[in-house]
Write a protein that holds these residues in place. Structure first.
Motif, mmCIF file in Angstrom:
data_model
loop_
_atom_site.group_PDB
_atom_site.id
_atom_site.type_symbol
_atom_site.label_atom_id
_atom_site.label_comp_id
_atom_site.label_asym_id
_atom_site.label_seq_id
_atom_site.Cartn_x
_atom_site.Cartn_y
_atom_site.Cartn_z
ATOM 1 N N THR A 237 0.827 -1.205 0.000
ATOM 2 C CA THR A 237 0.000 0.000 0.000
ATOM 3 C C THR A 237 0.861 1.255 0.000
ATOM 4 O O THR A 237 0.579 2.228 -0.715
ATOM 5 C CB THR A 237 -0.927 0.008 1.226
ATOM 6 N N LEU A 238 1.924 1.255 0.794
ATOM 7 C CA LEU A 238 2.817 2.414 0.857
ATOM 8 C C LEU A 238 3.512 2.658 -0.483
ATOM 9 O O LEU A 238 3.697 3.799 -0.900
ATOM 10 C CB LEU A 238 3.852 2.214 1.963
ATOM 11 N N LEU A 301 0.465 10.040 9.983
ATOM 12 C CA LEU A 301 -0.062 8.789 9.441
ATOM 13 C C LEU A 301 -1.563 8.900 9.186
ATOM 14 O O LEU A 301 -2.081 8.335 8.212
ATOM 15 C CB LEU A 301 0.228 7.639 10.408
ATOM 16 N N ARG A 302 -2.276 9.633 10.060
ATOM 17 C CA ARG A 302 -3.720 9.780 9.882
ATOM 18 C C ARG A 302 -4.048 10.699 8.708
ATOM 19 O O ARG A 302 -5.073 10.532 8.045
ATOM 20 C CB ARG A 302 -4.346 10.336 11.167
ATOM 21 N N MET A 303 -3.189 11.686 8.468
ATOM 22 C CA MET A 303 -3.442 12.665 7.404
ATOM 23 C C MET A 303 -2.971 12.185 6.038
ATOM 24 O O MET A 303 -3.274 12.823 5.025
ATOM 25 C CB MET A 303 -2.740 13.987 7.735
ATOM 26 N N MET A 304 -2.238 11.100 5.995
ATOM 27 C CA MET A 304 -1.567 10.701 4.759
ATOM 28 C C MET A 304 -2.566 10.480 3.615
ATOM 29 O O MET A 304 -2.360 10.933 2.486
ATOM 30 C CB MET A 304 -0.734 9.446 4.998
ATOM 31 N N GLY A 305 -3.660 9.791 3.886
ATOM 32 C CA GLY A 305 -4.638 9.535 2.836
ATOM 33 C C GLY A 305 -5.295 10.804 2.325
ATOM 34 O O GLY A 305 -5.501 10.980 1.118
ATOM 35 N N VAL A 402 -7.907 6.883 -7.483
ATOM 36 C CA VAL A 402 -6.927 5.921 -6.976
ATOM 37 C C VAL A 402 -6.503 6.281 -5.555
ATOM 38 O O VAL A 402 -6.386 5.414 -4.682
ATOM 39 C CB VAL A 402 -5.698 5.865 -7.911
ATOM 40 N N ALA A 403 -6.288 7.580 -5.308
ATOM 41 C CA ALA A 403 -5.875 8.016 -3.974
ATOM 42 C C ALA A 403 -6.935 7.697 -2.932
ATOM 43 O O ALA A 403 -6.612 7.310 -1.796
ATOM 44 C CB ALA A 403 -5.578 9.514 -3.983
ATOM 45 N N TRP A 410 -5.240 2.230 3.435
ATOM 46 C CA TRP A 410 -4.292 2.624 4.476
ATOM 47 C C TRP A 410 -4.993 2.816 5.815
ATOM 48 O O TRP A 410 -4.443 2.507 6.867
ATOM 49 C CB TRP A 410 -3.569 3.893 4.066
ATOM 50 N N ALA A 411 -6.226 3.341 5.795
ATOM 51 C CA ALA A 411 -6.971 3.534 7.040
ATOM 52 C C ALA A 411 -7.186 2.208 7.761
ATOM 53 O O ALA A 411 -7.202 2.158 8.993
ATOM 54 C CB ALA A 411 -8.316 4.204 6.746
ATOM 55 N N ASP A 412 -7.334 1.126 7.005
ATOM 56 C CA ASP A 412 -7.513 -0.194 7.616
ATOM 57 C C ASP A 412 -6.224 -0.721 8.225
ATOM 58 O O ASP A 412 -6.257 -1.585 9.102
ATOM 59 C CB ASP A 412 -8.018 -1.196 6.570
#
Length: 424
Positions: A237-238, A301-305, A402-403, A410-412
């Motif tokens: 995912t990353l 990490l929470r803001m990444m998506g 896609v994002a 990623w949230a999962d």
């Protein structure tokens, strides 16, 4: 193969947020930082010099474009294999060897007697050696900077890269007009030598990453690296988040025809082109600074998506054919959103074992070069038929879709990354 978490390496990342001052105070980081900036500045100068040199020799736009295309091909073809050298040998030694060999190759390029075909071969080899150098530097940085210092150091390097690229392209023409393309290439060779001297003086000699038993072959290391990167769901995912850049880099590849479409007679087309190409890097510099300085590691990490979606969403406004000011603002915001790459990079480093880090970075870098090159080619092809505005808008819509999917994925999985950062 399951990724191992580095013992004690990044567990302090949530205890205290690092500052730029304490990162710059690390001697080894300064050496890597200075060497990288100096070498990159020389590379930007060399790209302009090569374009001028090849066009002067051949008078062919196709030949000039072909030589420029050679700057993408080696990283895609040879990068995944040669990046393993950073895990097979001492990383400082790999960087020194690459610098010295590249200095010699560029010195040969600076000779007027070198024929065109040999110049192409030399360009290919010089760029090919950037793969193990970049992999070794990327793998060495987490050993120099621990915890949140790594994220701040990465942000500082990223901002430096963007600033040097803008400076290199802007000043390259003036320098070449003064010195000539051959002397500019000789100056690039000098930057490689200076980079090597800085590494010798400022970076501690370390042994090669430890591996038990006999050393595997380069092919085996490449295979194991691919299994590691793509066999782990979190790493996969990353990596896909990193490769999302293909969507928001595409507009830079068609900046010239977009500038023609925006031309109203007020500003020359080259000036509009420069403003368009500078908008995203400027946004990236601002976004990286704000993201690394004012956002805590868990919140990154929470803001990444959300930031990944921001990197593509503003591009959709081009479907309305807005004026230059609006386009620049949209591209700037897209660059700000690209700051999510800092968090993705830090999370990636945390999950990759030290003795496979160089190979893993090499594979990701090769993919980055591939998606950017493919995206620019597709964008150029489509722009000839649809015009630049709808192509940029379609890139934004596709990238946002896609994002959003990757953000949900990623949230999962980010819970595991947060627990890894806060583990005692």
């Amino acid at each position: 193969m399951r990724a191992r978490r580095l013992p004690g390496r990044h567990r302090r990342s949530t205890e205290r947020q690092a500052t730029y001052g304490e990162v710059i105070a690390v001697k080894e980081f300064r050496a890597l930082w200075y060497a990288q900036g100096l070498s990159l500045l020389g590379d930007q100068l060399a790209q302009v010099a090569l374009a001028v040199l090849v066009y002067n020799r051949t008078g062919s736009p196709l030949a000039t474009a072909a030589v420029y295309a050679l700057t993408y091909l080696p990283s895609i073809v040879g990068g995944p294999l040669l990046a393993g050298l950073a895990d097979r040998f001492a990383r400082r030694g790999v960087m020194l060897a690459c610098d010295l060999i590249r200095a010699g190759l560029v010195c040969v390029m600076a000779l007027p007697i070198v024929p065109f075909w040999a110049l192409c071969v030399l360009v290919f080899l010089v760029v090919l050696l950037s793969a193990p150098f970049s992999a070794a530097r990327a793998a060495l940085l987490p050993e120099v900077l621990e915890g949140d210092r790594y994220v701040v150091g990465s942000a500082l390097q990223n901002m430096t890269n963007q600033a040097v690229q803008m400076l290199g392209f802007a000043a390259g023409g003036a320098v070449i007009a003064t010195m000539g393309p051959y002397r500019a290439l000789a100056l690039n060779a000098a930057t490689f030598l200076a980079s090597a001297l800085i590494l010798v003086a400022g970076v501690t000699r370390r042994p090669a990453p430890g591996r038990h038993g006999a050393r595997p072959s380069m092919w085996a290391m490449t295979r194991d690296g691919a299994r590691l990167v793509f066999g782990d769901r979190n790493l996969r995912t990353l990596v896909l988040l990193a490769w999302l850049c293909g969507f928001y880099v595409l507009p830079e590849g068609i900046a010239v025809p977009y500038a023609v479409a925006l031309h109203t007679g007020t500003l020359p087309v080259p000036v509009i082109t420069g403003l368009l190409m500078a908008a995203m890097p400027a946004g990236t510099v601002v976004g990286a600074f704000l993201f690394s300085r004012f956002v805590s590691p868990p919140r990154r990490l929470r803001m990444m998506g959300w930031l990944a979606m921001l990197s593509c969403a503003p591009l959709m406004v081009t479907a309305l054919r807005p004026p230059l000011e609006v386009v620049l603002a949209a591209w700037f915001l897209s660059g700000v959103g690209g700051a999510y790459q800092l968090a993705a990079n830090a999370a990636f480093v945390q999950r990759v074992p030290d003795d496979q880090r160089g190979q893993a970075f090499g594979l990701v870098h090769a993919g980055l070069m591939a998606v950017q090159g493919i995206a620019i080619l597709i964008g150029g092809y489509a722009a000839e038929r649809l015009g630049p505005e709808p192509v940029v808008a379609l890139s934004g819509v596709s990238g946002l879709t896609v994002a959003a999917v990757l953000a949900v994925m990623w949230a999962d999985r980010r819970g595991a990354a947060l627990r890894a950062q806060t583990a005692p």
